[in-house]
Enzyme design. Structure first.
Site, short mmCIF file in Angstrom:
data_model
loop_
_atom_site.label_atom_id
_atom_site.label_comp_id
_atom_site.label_asym_id
_atom_site.label_seq_id
_atom_site.Cartn_x
_atom_site.Cartn_y
_atom_site.Cartn_z
N GLU A 1 -1.90 1.32 -2.51
CA GLU A 1 -2.13 -0.12 -2.32
C GLU A 1 -3.59 -0.48 -2.58
O GLU A 1 -4.21 -1.20 -1.79
CB GLU A 1 -1.67 -0.55 -0.93
CG GLU A 1 -0.16 -0.47 -0.76
CD GLU A 1 0.36 -1.13 0.51
OE1 GLU A 1 -0.37 -1.15 1.52
OE2 GLU A 1 1.50 -1.63 0.49
N GLU B 1 8.22 0.83 -1.69
CA GLU B 1 8.29 0.76 -0.23
C GLU B 1 9.17 -0.41 0.15
O GLU B 1 8.68 -1.55 0.28
CB GLU B 1 6.89 0.59 0.41
CG GLU B 1 5.99 1.81 0.29
CD GLU B 1 4.72 1.69 1.14
OE1 GLU B 1 4.53 0.65 1.80
OE2 GLU B 1 3.92 2.65 1.14
#
Ligand SMILES: *[C@@H]1O[C@H](CO)[C@@H](O)[C@H](O)[C@H]1NC(C)=O
Ligand SMILES: *[C@@H]1O[C@H](CO)[C@@H](O)[C@H](O)[C@H]1NC(C)=O
Length: 652
Positions: A192, A271
Site C-alpha cells: 500500500e 485484500e
C-alpha cells in the site's frame, strides 16, 4: 502487445547490462513452468493456460507451526486454490545480524505445507507489511541504529538494511517460485505504498530491482493499494498493480482505480475484507456474512481474482500486536486476537461465514473432495489459584527482570536501550516542593506509564487517552518511578514510533515555575520468557504481600500458579479468562500468550492452543501491572469472548 514474458526478458537483458543480476547457466535453465500475465485476454496464464485464483490470507507468524497444516487444509476445503502471507522481517531478524527461521519463523515449512495441501502461494515480503503487526514488520533495531531513518524511502541507511535482509531471505525463497518448480505464483513489492506520504519513486524503482534480482521472471511481481489512493506513487514499470477493497455496491468503480494504472491484464482484489481489525477500547469489528458473499460473487462475476484478507487471522502472540495513529491521543493499540471476524475463527474453526463463502466459491471454482473439518473440541478447567510471588520493583524482581540500567541526564528510549518491548523503569529524584501538590508532566510518553513515588502508586498516564500529567502530593518521598509500557509500535504509515519517555519530565510548582527533572536511571525490563522463567524458578515458593483488594499499590506484580492435567484427560484448545484482572501479559509454560486488558476490552479471553499445554504440571505466570482479583484466581474456559469490555460505552 507485449506479454509480461517478453517484457521480463527485455528487463533481464537490461539488468545484465547494468550489472544488476548475475545469472548463471543454472539460472537460465528452464523448468518448462511459467506464471505470467496475458494482457490481451486480461488473465493470468499458468504454463500458458488461463488461470484464476481465489486465495485467502493466513500469516504463519500468527499461529503455532503445529497447527499450520490443519489451517491450510481447512482453507483448501473452502475451495481456495491459494494462500497469501506476509513475511514478518522483525520476527526473522529480531536483533541486528541475528536471524531466525525456526519454529513459528519456519517460512519454508509453511510454503512446503501449502504446496502439500494443494495451495499456490502469494508471498508478500514487504519489507514493510503494515499487517497490524508491531512496527509494520520492520525490526525495532533499525531505529536504534538510526533514529532519523526514513523507512520506505531511498534513504541509504534504510535501503542498505533491506538489501542485507533480502540477501538472507530471498535465497531461501527462490526454489519455491513457480518457475523453479515451487508453489509461489506471485510476490508483492512493498505494501500500500500509494497511501504513504513519501511517494518516493526512486525507492520503488530500487526496490523493484532488488526483488527482480532474486525473483527474476519465475513469479509475477505485483503491488497492492486501495483503488482511490495515489496509485501513481506505487505503480512502477514491470510490477503489476492490483487493488484492495471490502464489501461494496460499486465494484466497477473499484476496478476503475486499477484500470487507471493497469489498462489491461487480470482484475485483482488482493485484500477483500470479510472482517476487520480491532483496537483496544472499541467494539469488536464484525462484518455481516451476507454482505461479504454478495460482494464476493459480484467481484467473481467480473472475472477477477480475489484474496480474502483475512481468511484465517490467528493471534498476535507475545508483544507482536501493532497500533494505529488514531483517536484522541493519535494512538490506538491492536488487541491480541487477530480473529478479524474471518471465515475461520481464531482457533482455526470454520464459522457460519465460512460455510456461506465456501458455497459461493463453489459457484466459480471446483470444490475439492476434502470434507469441511469439524469444529475442534475445546476444554475448560477448574479455577487456578495464583499467588503473588514477587514485585517488579523488589531486589529479586529487579535482579531477575532488569537486563540493564543506564544512567543519563535524560530518560533513554526503548530504542536507545536496544529494547524491543516490555517495560522500562525510569527513576529520578523529585525536587523540593514549593507547593502541595505539584503537577508532574511527562512529555513524549509512549505509551502508558504507571507513576509511583518511593514505590507507592500515584496514578497512570496514557498516550491513547491523551493524559500526560498528574498531581503529586508532598510527603510520599523523593524517588520518582515511572514504569512505561510499549503497547505496540504503530504499523500504518510508519513514522519512527519510538517508545519510552521521549521528551522532558517537568514538575510545575506554580504557573511560572517549571522544573525539568534530570539525572535518570533507565532500566530495561523486556519481559522475555527467559527472564520470567528464571524469576519463577527462584521465587515460586514465595508470597509477597499485596493490598487486600488486589490493588497493586507497589507497582507491577508477578503472579504464579500451577495446574495439573492428568494422564487420562484429553488436551484441547482453551481460552484464558482474565476477568477481574487489570492489565498485563500472561505466560503459559513460558510462552507469552500476549496482552490482556479485560476492563477495557473488547477482547476478554486469550486463545490457548492445546500444543502449549501438557499432561502433568503446567505453569502459568502473570505480570499484572494494575490490579488482581482479591481471590487471585483465573480460569480457562471453552468459549471465547471477544465482544466484551465496557470501554466503548460512550460516557455522556
Ligand atoms: C486470447 O484469446 C484469443 C481468443 O480466445 C486467442 O486466440 C489468443 O491466443 C489469446 N491470447 C493469448 C496471448 O493467449
Ligand atoms: C523514601 O525512600 C527513601 C530511600 O529508601 C527513604 O529514605 C525515605 O524515608 C522514604 N520516604 C518516605 C516518605 O517513605
Amino acid at each position: 502487445m507485449a506479454t509480461s514474458r517478453t517484457f521480463v526478458d527485455l528487463f533481464l537483458l537490461v539488468s545484465l547490462a547494468c550489472g544488476l543480476g548475475s545469472l548463471s547457466a543454472e539460472d537460465l535453465q528452464t523448468t518448462g513452468r511459467s506464471f505470467t500475465i496475458d494482457y490481451e485476454n486480461n488473465t493470468f496464464l499458468m504454463d500458458g493456460v488461463p488461470f484464476r485464483y481465489v486465495s485467502g490470507s493466513f500469516h504463519y507468524f500468527r499461529a503455532l507451526p503445529e497447527t499450520w497444516r490443519t489451517r491450510l487444509r481447512t482453507m483448501r476445503a473452502a475451495g481456495l486454490n491459494a494462500v497469501s502471507t506476509y513475511v514478518n522481517w522483525a520476527l526473522h531478524n529480531p536483533k541486528d545480524g541475528i536471524y531466525n527461521f525456526d519454529g513459528m519463523a519456519d517460512l519454508e515449512k509453511f510454503i512446503n505445507l501449502a504446496q502439500e495441501e494443494g495451495l499456490y502461494v502469494i508471498l508478500r515480503p514487504g519489507p514493510y507489511i503494515c499487517a497490524e503487526i508491531e512496527n509494520g514488520g520492520l525490526p525495532y533495531w533499525l531505529l536504534s541504529k538510526n533514529p532519523d531513518m526514513k523507512a520506505r524511502t531511498n534513504d541509504e541507511s534504510y535501503t542498505k538494511e533491506v538489501s542485507i535482509w533480502f540477501s538472507q531471505l530471498m535465497p531461501r525463497i527462490q526454489k519455491y517460485l513457480y518457475g523453479n518448480g515451487g508453489p509461489i505464483i506471485m510476490v508483492q513489492v512493498e505494501n500500500e505504498y500509494a497511501l504513504f506520504s513519501a511517494c518516493d519513486k526512486d525507492y520503488m524503482n530500487w526496490l523493484r530491482d532488488e526483488f527482480r534480482k532474486y525473483i527474476k521472471d519465475e513469479a509475477v511481481l505485483f503491488t497492492t493499494d486501495p483503488p482511490s489512493s495515489r496509485l501513481s506513487c506505487s505503480k512502477v514499470e514491470g510490477v503489476y498493480a492490483t487493488v484492495d477493497f471490502g464489501a461494496t455496491n460499486d465494484i466497477n468503480g473499484q476496478w476503475k482505480g486499477q484500470r487507471s494504472v493497469e489498462p489491461k491484464g487480470p482484475l485483482v482484489n488482493s485484500e477483500f475484507y470479510p472482517g476487520w481489525l480491532t483496537h483496544w477500547g472499541e467494539e469488536n469489528q464484525r462484518r455481516n456474512a451476507d454482505d461479504i458473499v454478495d460482494s464476493f460473487k459480484g467481484i467473481m462475476q467480473t472475472g477477477a481474482n480475489v484474496n480474502f484478507y483475512m481468511f484465517f487471522g490467528g493471534t498476535n502472540f507475545g508483544f507482536s500486536a501493532g497500533a494505529n495513529a488514531q483517536g484522541s491521543g493519535n494512538y490506538a493499540a491492536h488487541i491480541t486476537s487477530y480473529d478479524y471476524d474471518a471465515p475461520m475463527d481464531e482457533a482455526g474453526d470454520p464459522t457460519p461465514k465460512y460455510m456461506k463463502i465456501r458455497e459461493a466459491v463453489g459457484q466459480f471454482l471446483e470444490l475439492p473432495s476434502i470434507p469441511v473439518p469439524e469444529k475442534a473440541p475445546k476444554m475448560s478447567l477448574p479455577d487456578i489459584q495464583l499467588k503473588p510471588i514477587d514485585l517488579l520493583l523488589s531486589d529479586s524482581g529487579r535482579r531477575n527482570l532488569v537486563t540493564k540500567t543506564v544512567t543519563s541526564d535524560h530518560p533513554q528510549s526503548f530504542e536507545q536501550l536496544d529494547q524491543f518491548s516490555g517495560l522500562v523503569i525510569y527513576e529520578a529524584e523529585l525536587p523540593v516542593f514549593q507547593i502541595d501538590p505539584v503537577l508532574l508532566t511527562v512529555n513524549g510518553l509512549a505509551d502508558r506509564a504507571i507513576v509511583l513515588v518511593n514505590q507507592t502508586f500515584i496514578g497512570v498516564l496514557s498516550r491513547q487517552n491523551n493524559i500526560n500529567s498528574l498531581p503529586i502530593n508532598d510527603g510520599f518521598g523523593k524517588t520518582l518511578q515511572i514504569i512505561v509500557e510499549n503497547q505496540g509500535r504503530i504499523n500504518f504509515a510508519i513514522a519512527n514510533d519510538q517508545k519510552g519517555i521521549l521528551g522532558s519530565v517537568v514538575v510545575q510548582e506554580a504557573d511560572d515555575s517549571k522544573y525539568e527533572i534530570k539525572g535518570w536511571e533507565s532500566s530495561s525490563v523486556p519481559l522475555e520468557s527467559e527472564q520470567i522463567m528464571k524469576l519463577v524458578e527462584e521465587r515460586k515458593d514465595e508470597v509477597v504481600e499485596v493490598n487486600k483488594r488486589g490493588l497493586l499499590l507497589e507497582g507491577p506484580t508477578i503472579y504464579y500458579g500451577e495446574f495439573v492435567i492428568s494422564d487420562g484427560d484429553e488436551i484441547y484448545d482453551t481460552y484464558l479468562d482474565p476477568t477481574g484482572w487489570g492489565k498485563g501479559v500472561v505466560f503459559v509454560n513460558g510462552f507469552n500468550l500476549g496482552r490482556y486488558w479485560p476492563n477495557v476490552g473488547p477482547q476478554i479471553t486469550l486463545y490457548v492452543p492445546k500444543e502449549l499445554l501438557q499432561k502433568g504440571t503446567n505453569k502459568i505466570t502473570i505480570v499484572e501491572y494494575q490490579n488482581a482479583p482479591s481471590n487471585g484466581r483465573i480460569r480457562f474456559t471453552s468459549t471465547p469472548q471477544l465482544d466484551g469490555g465496557n470501554s466503548y460505552v460512550t460516557l455522556e
